[in-house]
Design an enzyme around this catalytic site. Structure first.
Site, short mmCIF file in Angstrom:
data_model
loop_
_atom_site.label_atom_id
_atom_site.label_comp_id
_atom_site.label_asym_id
_atom_site.label_seq_id
_atom_site.Cartn_x
_atom_site.Cartn_y
_atom_site.Cartn_z
N CYS A 279 95.33 130.17 88.37
CA CYS A 279 94.07 129.54 87.94
C CYS A 279 92.85 129.99 88.73
CB CYS A 279 94.21 128.02 88.04
SG CYS A 279 95.47 127.37 86.94
N ILE A 280 92.80 129.61 90.01
CA ILE A 280 91.54 129.76 90.76
C ILE A 280 91.07 131.23 90.87
CG2 ILE A 280 90.28 128.98 92.82
CD1 ILE A 280 91.59 126.67 91.47
#
Ligand SMILES: NC(=O)c1ccc[n+]([C@@H]2O[C@H](COP(=O)([O-])OP(=O)(O)OC[C@H]3O[C@@H](n4cnc5c(N)ncnc54)[C@H](O)[C@@H]3O)[C@@H](O)[C@H]2O)c1
Length: 445
Positions: A279-280
């Site tokens: 994600c990040i």
């Protein structure tokens, strides 16, 4: 937001969701889809779990879990009672009333959105879609995807979204390994293409958790990207601050914990060896890519990306310096790297800075082995191929290495023993807090 009166297909779907006779289809049984499938199953729905990975379907069919932090017990029970049906037969998805898409949304080599998995899935749904079905996208993506990419493809056969079929976006907020929050108590943001789409999708998620309706699919899509960009930017801030604090001889973790006592206006974020996971490191680029279409340059995203991307180099530099201070060069030094997973207590190695650090050590001529209790073997990835297996960590062999580098702070490590036995410990996670006092062999990185 006002309740929408529902009639026709929307009303009957909502009723079947509320009395749990609706069948839920989950497409993509990975870190997001599998726990979601289990959750709907445990809430009384019959669930069809679809994945193209035959090995996963076979494993699930036997009632076993291939994700370490997902216990096999509830899974086994659901499969046994035929409340969860794992399959790679797309025709079975026609039985489902609600289809939830949880397939990967990675970046391509140019750091641009790669929607191949999503488009393949959408084409597949378009082949089996029938009136009265709800389709919800959960995969993280840029604002506009649901309406620009999914809606026209699903309507191509003549069915109309909002009248015959229903389409919504609800971002996944799964935090693998988090024991406090899961699909049952994390609020779900939901946006629909039309008010009827929103009402039906909201009813679906109301049956497992609390919901937060928003006015459009775009708002829901941007909510997810804001959440992850916020994390990326704040992690970059503390990563930069860490480098400064080291130069100043200040322990940044002590400072963050002190600042976190402020009862308002401060949320703690902690520095590390770089960003990892699905994600990040990825999601903010979905937003910056789409922003270009609107002539906007997302400078915070760019800067945070640069700082976070450089953190593995900082760990390397601190190790090289610490070895030099002990009269050793990095070339030929023997290094034990602790952890490959991108965060503690999970077996997910995607985009892990652990790989970058290992590669850089090897390029500098160091001899590197690793230990990760949750990742026994390093499988080839798109970028790396180390062909290593996890080396056992013992009180004896700890002393054999020139440096032990903590990349992932798994809870199972005995940090007291590590600090006692290792000649030099490079700690990128503050994992040795509480056991390093009075010792000069621990260097924070
Ligand atoms: N992992 C997380 O913590 C997390 C958290 C929030 C959001 N997300 C987002 O959720 C989405 C899924 O992530 P994930 O971590 O579960 O990925 P994953 O790689 O663990 O799982 C995806 C699954 O989809 C399957 N798949 C691929 N193409 C398919 C197709 N055409 N039909 C059916 N199955 C297909 C794959 O075989 C795999 O099992 C991504 O958009 C991700 O950004 C992930």
């Amino acid at each position: 937001m006002e309740e929408t009166e529902l009639s026709g297909p929307a009303g009957s779907l909502r009723d079947r969701i509320q009395d749990r006779t609706a069948v839920v289809g989950i497409i993509g049984l990975g870190y997001v889809g599998l726990p979601l499938a289990i959750h709907f199953g445990r809430k009384g729905f019959r669930v069809i779990g679809f994945d193209i990975d035959q090995a996963k379907i076979d494993c699930l069919g036997r009632g076993c879990s291939y994700i370490k932090h997902i216990p096999a017990v509830p899974l086994h029970d659901l499969i046994d009672r035929q409340r969860l049906l794992p399959t790679n037969d797309e025709a079975r998805l026609a039985e489902a009333d609600c289809l939830i898409i949880c397939v990967p949304t990675p970046l391509n080599d140019e750091f641009e959105p790669d929607l191949t998995y999503l488009l393949n899935t959408t084409e597949m749904i378009a082949r089996i879609i029938r009136p009265g079905q709800l389709v919800v996208l959960e995969s993280t993506t840029y604002p506009g995807t649901t309406e620009e990419m999914l809606q026209p493809r699903l309507e191509a056969g003549g069915l109309k979204v909002g009248r015959d079929i229903f389409l919504a976006f609800s971002p996944e907020r799964e935090d693998p390994g988090n024991r406090k929050f899961d699909a049952g108590n994390i609020p779900k943001v939901v946006g629909g293409v039309t008010p009827a789409c929103l009402a039906v999708a909201k009813a679906l998620y109301d049956s497992i958790t609390t919901t937060v309706p928003v006015s459009s699919t775009r708002a829901a899509e941007l909510t997810k990207l804001l959440e992850n960009t916020y994390r990326s930017v704040n992690i970059a801030l503390v990563n930069e601050m860490k480098i400064l604090a080291h130069r100043m001889g200040i322990d940044l973790f002590e400072v963050i914990n002190a600042a976190a006592t402020k009862p308002f206006g401060f949320s703690p974020f902690f520095p590390g060896p770089g960003l990892g996971g699905h994600c990040i490191p990825i999601d903010p680029f979905y937003l910056s890519w789409k922003a270009r279409e609107f002539g906007v340059e997302t400078r915070f995203i760019q800067l945070a990306g640069e700082i976070n991307h450089a953190m593995p180099d900082y760990v390397i530099d601190r190790t090289v310096e610490a070895l030099a201070a002990r009269g050793r060069g990095i070339a030929g030094s023997r290094i034990m790297q602790l952890g490959i997973a991108y965060k503690k207590d999970i077996d997910d190695d995607r985009e892990s800075p652990g790989y970058v650090i290992m590669k850089k050590f090897l390029e500098l001529g160091a001899e590197v082995v690793y230990n990760d209790p949750l990742i026994p073997r390093l499988r080839p990835t798109r970028k790396f191929d180390f062909n290593q297996t996890s080396v056992e960590l013992t009180g004896e062999n700890l002393a054999e290495f020139d440096a032990v580098v903590i990349v992932t702070d798994h809870s199972s490590y005995d940090y007291r023993l590590i600090v006692e036995r290792a000649r030099l410990v490079i700690d990128s996670r503050n994992a040795t807090a509480g056991v390093r006092e009075g010792r000069d062999n621990v260097v924070l990185a």
